[in-house]
Design an enzyme around this catalytic site. Sequence first.
Site, PDB file in Angstrom:
ATOM      1  CD  GLU A 180      42.425 113.398   4.081  1.00  0.00           C
ATOM      2  OE1 GLU A 180      43.219 112.721   4.748  1.00  0.00           O
ATOM      3  OE2 GLU A 180      42.248 114.478   3.745  1.00  0.00           O
ATOM      4  CD  GLN A 203      38.434  87.452  36.097  1.00  0.00           C
ATOM      5  OE1 GLN A 203      38.604  86.630  36.649  1.00  0.00           O
ATOM      6  NE2 GLN A 203      37.655  88.215  36.264  1.00  0.00           N
ATOM      7  NE  ARG A 225      53.333  81.593  24.093  1.00  0.00           N
ATOM      8  CZ  ARG A 225      54.460  81.468  24.110  1.00  0.00           C
ATOM      9  NH1 ARG A 225      54.520  79.833  23.333  1.00  0.00           N
ATOM     10  NH2 ARG A 225      55.364  82.310  24.636  1.00  0.00           N
TER      11      ARG A 225
END
Length: 381
Positions: free
Chosen positions: A244, A281, A270
């Site tokens: 799992e 940056q 954008r």
Amino acid sequence: MDDFLLTPEQIAWRDTVRDFVDKSITREYVRECDQERRYPYEAYRKVADQGWFGLLVPEEDGGTGFDLFAVVLLLQELGRYSVDFGAAFAVPAFTVGNIVHHGTAEQRRRYLPDFVAGDVRFSISITEPEAGSDVAAVSTRAVRDGDGFLINGVKMYSSAAHADNNVMCVLARTDPDAGRRDGLSLLLVPADTPGISMTRLPTVARRATGTNQVFFDDVRVPHEALVGEAGGGWRLITEHLEFERLTMAAIYAGNAQQAVADTVAYATTREQFGRPISKFQVIKHTLAQMQTDADIASQLVYRAARSLDLGRTSLREVSMANLMAAELLYKVAGEGMQILGGAAQLPEADLERYWREGKQAMVGGGTSQIQRSIIARTMGL
């Protein structure tokens, strides 16, 4: 990216699943299932029709018997737009593994072909109100009653137990006088068995697959419902949890990479102050770190899968993969939301779903603290 870790055949397989998800399922469908808290029955059927559930089942039982690495790549892509969506396909796999490796010939005949065909689902019922990380504290009882068992108790967080045609794999105490770990057994219990009732929980994540509180009130099952030996449930669950944790780690890693891709797509289109925000940056460096984190998650998953395929003891590798993939998903989703700003608060941005599910990832299948404890134990600490 991390293609250099994959063979050409593995890359082709991954790309096949990715193309299927984008064209036949779509992120819009995944989003709708989350918003409407609706189990993805249509997508489940489409995946079954591809024959991909056969990857978990040997050829002699009607499957194709691929290696674990192929399963990891499948789940990484199926979970790309939602951990919860990937879990719809991973959760049944946990029980299938127990039936394949420990089930009787009759259990294999009865369940595995129908699972491959998509006609039966499985869920796992381990956790209880007072037994979470301490699995050995399970108090649900399965008492011998004639040629079967009578089950009484309460289970928590049984993912997808409410789905149609579901069979629960229930961890119950069959010998109250044995040691905490020695008296546990696994039983296959169809969810429509008389005496079972359940309440779907309104959780912040797992909105589509769903998770439930399940009540067992004199639920009678035949002796043939027992998986493996009576009292052998602890060993089977331990094996189950390793599988799992790896498969879920693959889903977390796939979703983390999509969180990065969605954020990059937004940041490059954008514009603020006359240029794309990706040119600033502070944004650029954040995106670079997000990609690095996503790659770390994938590489740890691949290492663990490869180790298991080689038959090695891989407890440390699996726990490392699960720990880092879960925490890095939450981290990159949160950073992506920060870059999207107000837009990230809207469901159509998808980042808020990744973030919600990333938080749940650090709890389900063993908390981050449990994973660190396992890793420490393998270090002799």
